[in-house]
Design a protein around this motif. Sequence first.
Motif, PDB file in Angstrom:
ATOM      1  N   VAL A   1      -1.758  10.617   0.885  1.00  0.00           N
ATOM      2  CA  VAL A   1      -2.839  10.041   0.080  1.00  0.00           C
ATOM      3  C   VAL A   1      -3.814  11.114  -0.366  1.00  0.00           C
ATOM      4  O   VAL A   1      -4.345  11.065  -1.473  1.00  0.00           O
ATOM      5  CB  VAL A   1      -3.571   8.937   0.874  1.00  0.00           C
ATOM      6  CG1 VAL A   1      -4.798   8.460   0.122  1.00  0.00           C
ATOM      7  CG2 VAL A   1      -2.636   7.773   1.125  1.00  0.00           C
TER       8      VAL A   1
ATOM      9  N   ILE B   1       1.597   4.366  -3.369  1.00  0.00           N
ATOM     10  CA  ILE B   1       1.459   5.833  -3.384  1.00  0.00           C
ATOM     11  C   ILE B   1       2.816   6.518  -3.471  1.00  0.00           C
ATOM     12  O   ILE B   1       2.930   7.729  -3.272  1.00  0.00           O
ATOM     13  CB  ILE B   1       0.683   6.342  -2.159  1.00  0.00           C
ATOM     14  CG1 ILE B   1       1.384   5.964  -0.857  1.00  0.00           C
ATOM     15  CG2 ILE B   1      -0.746   5.835  -2.185  1.00  0.00           C
ATOM     16  CD1 ILE B   1       0.789   6.639   0.369  1.00  0.00           C
TER      17      ILE B   1
ATOM     18  N   PHE C   1      -3.127   1.780  -5.389  1.00  0.00           N
ATOM     19  CA  PHE C   1      -3.365   1.849  -3.953  1.00  0.00           C
ATOM     20  C   PHE C   1      -4.521   0.938  -3.546  1.00  0.00           C
ATOM     21  O   PHE C   1      -4.427   0.145  -2.600  1.00  0.00           O
ATOM     22  CB  PHE C   1      -3.663   3.294  -3.554  1.00  0.00           C
ATOM     23  CG  PHE C   1      -4.060   3.473  -2.123  1.00  0.00           C
ATOM     24  CD1 PHE C   1      -3.124   3.435  -1.111  1.00  0.00           C
ATOM     25  CD2 PHE C   1      -5.398   3.671  -1.780  1.00  0.00           C
ATOM     26  CE1 PHE C   1      -3.484   3.594   0.212  1.00  0.00           C
ATOM     27  CE2 PHE C   1      -5.773   3.836  -0.464  1.00  0.00           C
ATOM     28  CZ  PHE C   1      -4.815   3.806   0.535  1.00  0.00           C
TER      29      PHE C   1
ATOM     30  N   MET D   1       0.828  -1.194   0.000  1.00  0.00           N
ATOM     31  CA  MET D   1       0.000   0.000   0.000  1.00  0.00           C
ATOM     32  C   MET D   1       0.869   1.254   0.000  1.00  0.00           C
ATOM     33  O   MET D   1       0.607   2.215  -0.725  1.00  0.00           O
ATOM     34  CB  MET D   1      -0.913  -0.008   1.224  1.00  0.00           C
ATOM     35  CG  MET D   1      -1.913   1.120   1.257  1.00  0.00           C
ATOM     36  SD  MET D   1      -2.932   0.995   2.726  1.00  0.00           S
ATOM     37  CE  MET D   1      -1.681   1.057   3.991  1.00  0.00           C
TER      38      MET D   1
END
Length: 471
Positions: free
Chosen positions: A250, A185, A265, A181
């Motif tokens: 994010v 990003i 993501f 994850m």
Amino acid sequence: MAGKRSAPRPSGALSAMRMSAGQWTACVATALAIIASLGGYGWYQGIVGNITTAQVDTDAWDRPTSVEGVMNLLIIGSDVRSGENADYGEAEGERPDTMLIASINVDNGAATLVNLPRDLVVDLPGCEAVEGYEGMNPHSGMINSAMTFGGIGCQWLAVEQVTGVHLDHFVMMDFAGFKDMVDAIGGVEMCIPAPVDDPKAHLELDAGLQTLDGEESLGYVRSRYGQGDGSDLSRIDRQQEFMGAMLRQVLSSEVMTSPMTITGFLRAVTDSVTTDEELTVETMTDIAISMREVDLGRIQFVTVPNGQHPDDANRLIMRQPDAADLFEAINAGTYLEAEEEKGETAEEAPAPAEISLEILNNTTIEGLAGEVETVLLGEGYDVTGTGNPIARFPEATTVYYAPGQEAAADLLAGSLENAQTAEEAGLSQDLELVIGQDWSGFAGGGGSSGSGVSITEDLGGTTAEKKESAC
């Protein structure tokens, strides 16, 4: 005159993740909202179809009361060491490496995340043996051990009984999923105040401002002995700092305007996340759309008030009554102010004792105005009278206010489950509360909507807003 009406209370739930749960509260809120706008059913199903679900029979025990408009999620970072996670050492069974409650209040666009330290010793309930788990008898033990003996259902039960907070759903993610994850990003920028060398966490970092990739980020949030005083509480402080940084990353325009980044993501999250069967993507999106304009200052992180265990210096116990007060506020959906907001509220809104109001009953329920009067008198309001309306007959519960008394009206309306406000020049007192046909009581089952408790000042918490750093 047109009034201001409280936001609707959508049903549903917001998904959440593991160790860095703050970002999952709002980052997924925004990301899932974008899913809804992008369309493309095949693409959408290709991502969300990856989510693994587990069945939890919450009807098997007596549960705390839930509050409409509030979603409480049990967030678990799993310590399982099999498969892709085998590189992180050997450990028997599966248990939370990190665990917290994410309480999301849709109505006021706020979220409070309460970390439950794994060193916290509590009175655990008994759990029946289920497939793959031997079960356990009631005993005193570490809060995260319930999952080892009884699986996720036992852990859910333990947290509800220990905290008194109604949990609507759970979300669990493992080490590998967390790394993927972060990488999706482009990493997370962090200020590392001093060099770090922690072989147990597979972590070696130079001091200074730098972007951590997935492997480094995992080591950073798991590191215990190479940073600070080596305690679980010190580790939680760093996790909360990372939560805020990842959330800001994010929600940055660079991430949110890149379909490729968003897709990567979401794939990373859904490939590794496990939820209960009732947490559907539709309910995630429902809450996500409501939360997409979330203010970073209203996303708060706090560790449950605690102290050293009297019989073991390496263990913790909850500090009372502070812990009980925190969980009571969480379960009632009360927003816990940051110190700055607390100060602003004190300056702008008068005290209830300074507010005069009349209570009028525009329903067919006899004696309702008197019942409301009893509650408001207990809150300190100056009630000048009760009765039935003779001038204004709104169907919706309305707080009318004299010119210059808008802050007083907002204070009173905020304590009600649903109410609108409207200015009225001809009042003989500050406020006139007309109870309409939509009356559904007081917010959280009580009086005023504020707790008077500051997450940042009283409980030592923090928010997702960027702070000054040593870098």
